[in-house]
Design a protein around this motif. Sequence first.
Motif, PDB file in Angstrom:
ATOM      1  N   GLU A 198      -1.238  -0.278   6.173  1.00 19.29           N
ATOM      2  CA  GLU A 198      -1.566  -0.270   7.599  1.00 19.29           C
ATOM      3  C   GLU A 198      -0.507  -1.074   8.353  1.00 19.29           C
ATOM      4  OE1 GLU A 198      -3.876   1.473   8.889  1.00 19.29           O
ATOM      5  OE2 GLU A 198      -4.990   2.041   7.079  1.00 19.29           O
TER       6      GLU A 198
ATOM      7  N   GLY B  38       0.824  -1.198   0.000  1.00 16.43           N
ATOM      8  CA  GLY B  38       0.000   0.000   0.000  1.00 16.43           C
ATOM      9  C   GLY B  38       0.857   1.246   0.000  1.00 16.43           C
ATOM     10  N   HIS B  39       0.221   2.362   0.293  1.00 13.85           N
ATOM     11  CA  HIS B  39       0.879   3.664   0.169  1.00 13.85           C
ATOM     12  C   HIS B  39       0.714   4.450   1.464  1.00 13.85           C
ATOM     13  CE1 HIS B  39       1.296   3.400  -4.334  1.00 13.85           C
ATOM     14  NE2 HIS B  39       0.455   2.416  -4.072  1.00 13.85           N
ATOM     15  N   MET B  40       1.708   5.320   1.714  1.00 18.75           N
ATOM     16  CA  MET B  40       1.659   6.207   2.864  1.00 18.75           C
ATOM     17  C   MET B  40       2.142   7.579   2.410  1.00 18.75           C
ATOM     18  SD  MET B  40       3.146   3.693   5.894  1.00 18.75           S
ATOM     19  CE  MET B  40       2.387   4.624   7.236  1.00 18.75           C
TER      20      MET B  40
ATOM     21  N   ILE C  26      -2.704   9.524  -1.013  1.00 19.17           N
ATOM     22  CA  ILE C  26      -2.666   8.167  -1.548  1.00 19.17           C
ATOM     23  C   ILE C  26      -3.116   8.226  -3.004  1.00 19.17           C
ATOM     24  CG2 ILE C  26      -3.554   5.815  -1.307  1.00 19.17           C
ATOM     25  CD1 ILE C  26      -1.864   6.772   1.061  1.00 19.17           C
TER      26      ILE C  26
ATOM     27  N   GLU D 229      -4.466   1.442  -2.202  1.00 15.67           N
ATOM     28  CA  GLU D 229      -4.804   1.237  -0.798  1.00 15.67           C
ATOM     29  C   GLU D 229      -3.751   1.878   0.096  1.00 15.67           C
ATOM     30  OE1 GLU D 229      -7.326  -2.706   0.001  1.00 15.67           O
ATOM     31  OE2 GLU D 229      -5.275  -3.117  -0.619  1.00 15.67           O
ATOM     32  N   ALA D 230      -4.162   2.280   1.278  1.00 15.63           N
ATOM     33  CA  ALA D 230      -3.221   2.772   2.282  1.00 15.63           C
ATOM     34  C   ALA D 230      -2.557   1.581   2.958  1.00 15.63           C
ATOM     35  CB  ALA D 230      -3.942   3.633   3.308  1.00 15.63           C
TER      36      ALA D 230
END
Length: 402
Positions: free
Chosen positions: A314, A300-302, A306, A311-312
Motif C-alpha cells: 500500500e 508487499g506485492h503489486m 498477489i 500482503e499487498a
Amino acid sequence: MSLRSMWMSLALLCASMSAAESPQIPILAWIGIPAEHTSPERYEEMAAAGFTIAFQGYPNLDALMEALDVAEAAGVQLIAGCPELRSDTATTVERMRHHPALYGYVLRDEPGAELFPMLAEWVEAIQAVDDTRWAYINLFPNYASAEQLGTETYREHVRLFLETVPQKILSFDHYPVVETADGILLRSQYYENLRIIREEALRAGVPFWAFALSVAHVPYPVPEETHLRVQQFSNLLYGAQGLQYFTYWTPTPTEAWNFNTAPIERDGTRTVVYDRVKAVTSYLQGFAAVFIDATVEQVGHMGASIPPGAEAFEPGSGIVAVDSRDSPIVVSHLRKGERAFLAILNPSLEESIEVGVTLDEGLQASRFLPADSSNAAFENGSPIAIEPADVLVLEWIPSTSR
C-alpha cells in the motif's frame, strides 16, 4: 537553490554516506569444504566466490580446529560441528570459542517440534560457555508436512521454536524455483513463507537469514543467475540480514535426492554454478548499503495478482503510486537512519518489465546504482525498465528527517 543543485547535493551526500558505511552481507556456504579437502587453496577459492562463512561438520574436533586455522587465513569464518560438540559440549566449546574464525556451532537441520526441548538444553549448554556466537539450527520450509513439523501449522512450528529454543538468528530454507511440465516456476507458497518468517522473527526480536538453492536435484533445475537472484533479492526485500546457499560442495546423492552441479562437484572440480554464484554474490554486495541494518517499514506485492498468503503493498509515507502495468512485483519500503529506500523486484525469470514510481513532489530522490555505489537521476512517474529477477532501488531523505 535550483532543482538540479538540490539533486546534485543529495547525490553527493548519499555517495559520501555510502562510502563511509560500506557494510557487507554475510554469505554462507552450506556444506562447505569437506575435511579431507581442507587446504589454503580451497578456502581461497571459496572466498573468491564471495562466501564469508562456511557451514560444515567434521569427523572430530582436531579436524575442525585445523579447518578453522586454514579458513582464517583466507578470510572465511566457520559455523562448525563435530561429534564431541554433542558428547562433551562444555570442553569442546571451551576449545573452539577462542578461535577468531569461529562464527557459530552446528546443531541441527530441520528438526521436528519434538526435538525442540532437547535442542534448547543443548543451546543452553553451549551458551553457558560461549554466549557470543550462534548455535545454528535451520528450520523447515512451509511446504513440509504437519508430520514433519510436529505442529498443526507452519506458523505454530516457527513460533514454538523461537519460544522454546534460544536463538540469536532465525534460519529457514525454502527452495521455490522448480521445474514443472509448464516450465520453470516459483512455488506459490514462497512469499507466504517469507512473510511468516519475517513476522515471527520481528515478534521474537531476532534477525533472520534465508537461502537460495545452488545444487540441482529433482524437481530443482541447475540454477541460472536469474534463479539465484530472484531468491536472494526476495530474501533481502523481506528483511533478511544474511544469505545462504544450499549447497557449495555437491552432496553425495541419495535414493531420494539425485544431487548434482553445485558450485563444486563431488570430485572437487568447479561447475558452471560456481561462476554464477560468484557473479550474483558480487552483484548482491553492491546493495549491502541498502539492505544491511535497514528496517523494513512495509513489504508487499503489486500487480494483477498477489501470491497466496502474501500482503499487498500500500503506497504511503511519501510514496504516491507504483505502477507496474499489472506485472507482478515485490515492493519493499526500507528506512536506514535518515535515508529511505524503495526496492522493487521483478520476480519474473524471463520477462523484463517497466515500472513507474511517483513520490511526493518535495522529495528529492535518486536511483541507487550498485556498480560504483553512485546514484543516478530519477524522474517522477517515468517508466524504468527492470530486467528479469533484478531490482530497482530509489533513495531519498524523508522530509521528516530534514
